[in-house]
Motif scaffolding. Structure first.
Motif, PDB file in Angstrom:
ATOM      1  N   ASN A  81       0.658  -0.793  -0.291  1.00 66.29           N
ATOM      2  CA  ASN A  81       0.251  -0.221   0.521  1.00 66.29           C
ATOM      3  C   ASN A  81       0.272   1.078   0.052  1.00 66.29           C
ATOM      4  OD1 ASN A  81      -1.862  -1.371  -0.259  1.00 66.29           O
ATOM      5  ND2 ASN A  81      -2.384  -1.849   2.072  1.00 66.29           N
ATOM      6  N   ARG A  82       1.723   0.919   0.936  1.00 70.43           N
ATOM      7  CA  ARG A  82       2.881   2.627   1.084  1.00 70.43           C
ATOM      8  C   ARG A  82       3.479   2.030  -0.207  1.00 70.43           C
ATOM      9  NH1 ARG A  82       4.507   7.506   2.252  1.00 70.43           N
ATOM     10  NH2 ARG A  82       5.989   7.182   3.216  1.00 70.43           N
ATOM     11  N   VAL A  83       4.426   1.663  -1.171  1.00 75.49           N
ATOM     12  CA  VAL A  83       5.272   1.428  -2.394  1.00 75.49           C
ATOM     13  C   VAL A  83       3.899   2.310  -3.083  1.00 75.49           C
ATOM     14  CG1 VAL A  83       6.038   0.270  -3.738  1.00 75.49           C
ATOM     15  CG2 VAL A  83       5.997   0.261  -1.552  1.00 75.49           C
ATOM     16  N   MET A  84       2.245   1.254  -3.542  1.00 79.54           N
ATOM     17  CA  MET A  84       1.610   1.920  -4.445  1.00 79.54           C
ATOM     18  C   MET A  84       1.426   3.579  -4.384  1.00 79.54           C
ATOM     19  SD  MET A  84      -1.683   0.887  -5.341  1.00 79.54           S
ATOM     20  CE  MET A  84      -1.277  -0.949  -5.662  1.00 79.54           C
ATOM     21  N   GLN A  85       1.664   4.297  -2.812  1.00 76.78           N
ATOM     22  CA  GLN A  85       1.096   4.945  -2.930  1.00 76.78           C
ATOM     23  C   GLN A  85       2.119   6.049  -3.114  1.00 76.78           C
ATOM     24  OE1 GLN A  85       1.859   6.978   1.566  1.00 76.78           O
ATOM     25  NE2 GLN A  85      -0.455   7.854   1.437  1.00 76.78           N
ATOM     26  N   LEU A  86       3.163   6.112  -2.702  1.00 76.49           N
ATOM     27  CA  LEU A  86       4.092   6.794  -3.738  1.00 76.49           C
ATOM     28  C   LEU A  86       4.601   6.456  -4.669  1.00 76.49           C
ATOM     29  CD1 LEU A  86       6.895   5.653  -0.774  1.00 76.49           C
ATOM     30  CD2 LEU A  86       5.977   7.722  -0.684  1.00 76.49           C
ATOM     31  N   SER A  87       4.389   5.521  -5.305  1.00 83.66           N
ATOM     32  CA  SER A  87       3.904   5.812  -7.452  1.00 83.66           C
ATOM     33  C   SER A  87       3.343   6.249  -7.394  1.00 83.66           C
ATOM     34  CB  SER A  87       4.381   4.498  -7.311  1.00 83.66           C
ATOM     35  OG  SER A  87       3.043   3.848  -7.596  1.00 83.66           O
ATOM     36  N   LEU A  88       2.327   6.910  -6.677  1.00 87.20           N
ATOM     37  CA  LEU A  88       0.792   7.846  -7.810  1.00 87.20           C
ATOM     38  C   LEU A  88       1.386   8.591  -7.535  1.00 87.20           C
ATOM     39  CD1 LEU A  88      -1.788   4.903  -7.432  1.00 87.20           C
ATOM     40  CD2 LEU A  88      -0.481   5.178  -9.448  1.00 87.20           C
ATOM     41  N   ASP A  89       2.089   9.113  -6.432  1.00 92.13           N
ATOM     42  CA  ASP A  89       1.951   9.884  -5.582  1.00 92.13           C
ATOM     43  C   ASP A  89       2.338  11.659  -7.032  1.00 92.13           C
ATOM     44  OD1 ASP A  89       2.295  13.242  -4.194  1.00 92.13           O
ATOM     45  OD2 ASP A  89       3.751  12.110  -2.592  1.00 92.13           O
ATOM     46  N   ASP A  90       2.045  12.570  -7.018  1.00 90.51           N
ATOM     47  CA  ASP A  90       2.769  12.951  -8.577  1.00 90.51           C
ATOM     48  C   ASP A  90       3.088  14.749  -8.347  1.00 90.51           C
ATOM     49  OD1 ASP A  90       0.223  14.253  -8.963  1.00 90.51           O
ATOM     50  OD2 ASP A  90      -0.087  13.892 -11.171  1.00 90.51           O
ATOM     51  N   ARG A  91       2.614  14.471  -6.824  1.00 89.39           N
ATOM     52  CA  ARG A  91       3.097  16.524  -6.727  1.00 89.39           C
ATOM     53  C   ARG A  91       3.627  17.147  -6.188  1.00 89.39           C
ATOM     54  NH1 ARG A  91       0.538  15.125  -0.146  1.00 89.39           N
ATOM     55  NH2 ARG A  91       1.700  13.533  -1.175  1.00 89.39           N
ATOM     56  N   PRO A  92       4.599  17.933  -6.781  1.00 90.47           N
ATOM     57  CA  PRO A  92       5.722  18.747  -7.324  1.00 90.47           C
ATOM     58  C   PRO A  92       6.558  18.544  -5.609  1.00 90.47           C
ATOM     59  CG  PRO A  92       3.916  20.115  -7.197  1.00 90.47           C
ATOM     60  CD  PRO A  92       3.436  19.420  -7.038  1.00 90.47           C
ATOM     61  N   GLY A  93       7.805  18.228  -5.801  1.00 94.25           N
ATOM     62  CA  GLY A  93       8.257  18.587  -4.351  1.00 94.25           C
ATOM     63  C   GLY A  93       8.441  17.732  -3.851  1.00 94.25           C
ATOM     64  N   ARG A  94       8.667  16.380  -5.106  1.00 94.45           N
ATOM     65  CA  ARG A  94       8.852  15.235  -4.332  1.00 94.45           C
ATOM     66  C   ARG A  94      10.089  14.983  -3.516  1.00 94.45           C
ATOM     67  NH1 ARG A  94       5.806  14.368  -8.233  1.00 94.45           N
ATOM     68  NH2 ARG A  94       7.367  13.675  -9.392  1.00 94.45           N
ATOM     69  N   LYS A  95      10.503  14.511  -2.697  1.00 92.11           N
ATOM     70  CA  LYS A  95      11.571  14.029  -1.871  1.00 92.11           C
ATOM     71  C   LYS A  95      11.911  12.431  -1.997  1.00 92.11           C
ATOM     72  CE  LYS A  95      10.950  16.629   2.871  1.00 92.11           C
ATOM     73  NZ  LYS A  95      11.159  16.284   4.013  1.00 92.11           N
ATOM     74  N   ASN A  96      13.325  12.339  -2.709  1.00 89.07           N
ATOM     75  CA  ASN A  96      14.151  11.080  -2.802  1.00 89.07           C
ATOM     76  C   ASN A  96      13.781  10.063  -2.138  1.00 89.07           C
ATOM     77  OD1 ASN A  96      15.913  11.262  -0.575  1.00 89.07           O
ATOM     78  ND2 ASN A  96      17.515  11.814  -1.727  1.00 89.07           N
ATOM     79  N   ILE A  97      14.533   8.798  -2.168  1.00 91.63           N
ATOM     80  CA  ILE A  97      13.523   7.656  -1.425  1.00 91.63           C
ATOM     81  C   ILE A  97      15.056   6.070  -1.834  1.00 91.63           C
ATOM     82  CG2 ILE A  97      12.792   6.182  -3.588  1.00 91.63           C
ATOM     83  CD1 ILE A  97      10.756   6.054  -1.026  1.00 91.63           C
ATOM     84  N   GLY A  98      14.990   6.469   0.066  1.00 88.54           N
ATOM     85  CA  GLY A  98      16.061   5.519   0.052  1.00 88.54           C
ATOM     86  C   GLY A  98      15.677   3.723   0.443  1.00 88.54           C
ATOM     87  N   ILE A  99      16.342   2.489  -0.517  1.00 89.68           N
ATOM     88  CA  ILE A  99      15.406   2.232   0.185  1.00 89.68           C
ATOM     89  C   ILE A  99      16.457   0.866   0.497  1.00 89.68           C
ATOM     90  CG2 ILE A  99      14.470  -0.519  -0.751  1.00 89.68           C
ATOM     91  CD1 ILE A  99      12.626   1.589  -1.093  1.00 89.68           C
ATOM     92  N   VAL A 100      16.573  -0.213   1.800  1.00 89.55           N
ATOM     93  CA  VAL A 100      16.732  -0.870   2.385  1.00 89.55           C
ATOM     94  C   VAL A 100      16.322  -2.365   2.308  1.00 89.55           C
ATOM     95  CG1 VAL A 100      18.614  -1.853   4.148  1.00 89.55           C
ATOM     96  CG2 VAL A 100      18.654   0.464   3.596  1.00 89.55           C
ATOM     97  N   PHE A 101      16.768  -3.440   1.120  1.00 82.78           N
ATOM     98  CA  PHE A 101      16.769  -4.653   1.575  1.00 82.78           C
ATOM     99  C   PHE A 101      17.792  -5.681   2.994  1.00 82.78           C
ATOM    100  CE2 PHE A 101      13.802  -4.716  -2.300  1.00 82.78           C
ATOM    101  CZ  PHE A 101      12.616  -4.597  -1.329  1.00 82.78           C
ATOM    102  N   ALA A 102      16.949  -6.199   3.251  1.00 77.85           N
ATOM    103  CA  ALA A 102      18.011  -7.106   4.400  1.00 77.85           C
ATOM    104  C   ALA A 102      17.556  -8.671   4.213  1.00 77.85           C
ATOM    105  CB  ALA A 102      17.985  -6.111   5.708  1.00 77.85           C
ATOM    106  N   ASP A 103      17.904  -9.367   4.468  1.00 73.76           N
ATOM    107  CA  ASP A 103      17.386 -10.777   3.936  1.00 73.76           C
ATOM    108  C   ASP A 103      18.759 -11.201   4.575  1.00 73.76           C
ATOM    109  OD1 ASP A 103      16.519 -12.476   1.745  1.00 73.76           O
ATOM    110  OD2 ASP A 103      17.631 -13.754   2.524  1.00 73.76           O
ATOM    111  N   LEU A 104      17.699 -12.414   5.434  1.00 70.89           N
ATOM    112  CA  LEU A 104      18.407 -13.114   6.591  1.00 70.89           C
ATOM    113  C   LEU A 104      19.054 -14.470   5.501  1.00 70.89           C
ATOM    114  CD1 LEU A 104      15.919 -14.147   9.814  1.00 70.89           C
ATOM    115  CD2 LEU A 104      18.578 -13.443   9.827  1.00 70.89           C
ATOM    116  N   ASN A 105      20.732 -14.406   6.795  1.00 75.05           N
ATOM    117  CA  ASN A 105      21.357 -16.074   5.729  1.00 75.05           C
ATOM    118  C   ASN A 105      21.484 -17.366   7.188  1.00 75.05           C
ATOM    119  OD1 ASN A 105      22.382 -14.449   3.510  1.00 75.05           O
ATOM    120  ND2 ASN A 105      23.828 -13.755   4.842  1.00 75.05           N
TER     121      ASN A 105
END
Length: 470
Positions: A332-356
């Motif tokens: 839901n959050r990712v979809m919300q960000l992807s559809l947000d076309d308002r000006p002045g959007r900030k950058n996005i940082g993603i961290v994936f952490a997978d257990l070994n």
């Protein structure tokens, strides 16, 4: 007046009460002077009635010979016998599994300090809504106003602040509040409060609600003593608090509290919290009691519904194993960000952490050991990212989402994750990161971070080929 002959004219359970008038708003002994057959039978011969302390009725006995001390009952009788005001109340005292429909009429039979009134009661196991509505026009209007606000709200907490202000004004009180109680966790929280301007300037202490306030609030049930509320109109009345909870009493006195009304909020048998008002208008005591008896019924219902909705919301958004946000909320959050076309959007940082090594842990020690490993991994991430969005993206995979972040910051977070994992016995992460300058490109950031994470995982298994998953 021949009280026995008079009371025998009633078919409903009825007795005559005497109240010793000491003047200046004070009273002494309260006695049951005479009772009709139905009333006496309720004490002596009816096992389905509330159990009396004594099973033998003796005319002109102190009421405490039959029922526990109850300041609300005493003021009910005092208002009728001494103040000569007809009384009605529909209550469910906690010490009884019954609802009481109570009526009292003043009698013109005073004898010196002794004043008299009738006392009639109807008792049922279940509540009857029609009897709850048998209130004055003013009370009905005030309660209806509260109900309309509660039922029409889209912002529960803001509305509750409006409601508590209304209730404070109805009570003519200096302060009014609702406290939520969580008996399971031994914690409480302040839902809303309202303070008069004068009290805020003179006696209100901003820091009164401390982390250990639950230790005080948990004693209120004992102070109420099985009744449906407690109403204390003076410092003399408040001696009952001094006896049962001197710490709370001293706190009230230090804040210049001279009167208090306290009602529990319950849904069925579950204690949700309390509503109370201090330094209220004692001339309006019975009106306040009547209003709050009915209002608390609706308040408890609305608070219970809100808490249930909040629990459902948590269940639908939080991963129950780890306490972080779940995959559904991530989508839901990712979809919300992807559809947000308002000006002045900030950058996005993603961290994936997978257990070994999760599969190896499950195969060797069972799924309970694997679940513990996942919980331990989530604990590390919550320590490193206390104010960021952490999602459990899959069985052993977590995603952290950040706004307005630099790649160098993410790389530092990777270092922290590795260090904390290395300090544990079993936790090991493969980590990948990415920053996209436009948060609308969140899906691209996720794909890149995922690729980087798998590259890190391959390096791990090249280093430890014996741990490679089959």
């Amino acid at each position: 007046m021949d009280f026995q002959k008079f009371v025998d004219g009633f078919q409903t359970m009825t007795c005559i009460m005497s109240v010793e008038n000491l003047g200046n708003g004070k009273y002494g002994e309260i006695r049951i002077v005479a009772g009709n057959k139905a009333y006496i039978d309720s004490i002596e011969n009816m096992p389905d009635m509330p159990a009396a302390l004594s099973k033998k009725f003796v005319p002109n006995s102190l009421y405490q010979n039959y029922f526990p001390h109850d300041t609300n009952f005493e003021y009910f009788c005092y208002s009728s016998a001494v103040l000569k005001k007809p009384q009605h109340s529909y209550v469910h005292p906690e010490r009884f599994d019954f609802w009481f429909n109570l009526f009292s009429l003043p009698l013109d039979a005073d004898d010196g300090k002794l004043c008299y009134c009738t006392y009639t009661q109807e008792i049922t196991h279940e509540s009857e809504t029609s009897k709850m509505t048998n209130v004055s026009h003013d009370t009905a209007a005030e309660v209806l106003s509260t109900c309309i606000k509660l039922r029409g709200t889209t912002d529960f907490k803001t509305t509750m602040r409006e409601v508590i202000k209304d209730i404070r004004n109805i009570c003519g009180a200096a302060y009014c509040a609702i406290l939520n109680m969580d008996v399971m966790s031994s914690k409480c929280s302040l839902l809303c409060e309202d303070v008069s301007d004068e009290f805020r300037k003179t006696n209100y202490k901003e820091d009164w609600f401390t982390d250990d306030f639950y230790n005080i609030a948990v004693t209120w049930d004992e102070v109420i003593g099985g009744s449906n509320c407690i109403i204390l109109k003076s410092r003399d009345d408040m001696e009952i608090i001094k006896e049962k909870n001197p710490i709370w009493y001293n706190s009230l006195i230090s804040s210049n509290i001279n009167s208090i009304v306290l009602f529990p909020l319950k849904a069925g048998y579950e204690l949700l919290g309390y509503i109370w008002a201090t330094n209220f208008d004692t001339e309006k005591t019975m009106h306040i009691k009547e209003t709050l008896e009915l209002t608390t019924f609706f308040l408890a219902s609305e608070i219970s519904s809100y808490q249930m909705f909040d629990r459902f919301r948590i269940l639908s958004t939080v991963d129950l194993l780890t306490g972080v946000l779940n995959r559904n909320e991530m989508n839901n959050r990712v979809m919300q960000l992807s559809l947000d076309d308002r000006p002045g959007r900030k950058n996005i940082g993603i961290v994936f952490a997978d257990l070994n090594g999760l599969k190896r842990m499950n195969d060797a020690h069972g799924h309970s050991a694997g679940d513990k490993l996942i919980r331990d991994a989530a604990k590390i991430l919550k320590e490193i990212f206390p104010s960021n969005e952490i999602y459990r993206a899959g069985g052993d995979e977590f995603m952290i989402l950040m706004r307005d972040v630099k790649l160098s910051q993410l790389e530092d977070y990777v270092r922290q994750i590795k260090e904390k994992a290395d300090a544990t016995e079993n936790v090991s992460f493969a980590v990948g990161v990415c920053v996209e300058e436009d948060s609308q490109n969140v899906y691209d950031a996720m794909k890149t971070a995922d690729v980087n994470m798998y590259e890190d995982k391959n390096l791990y298994y090249q280093k430890y080929p014996e741990l490679k998953r089959s």
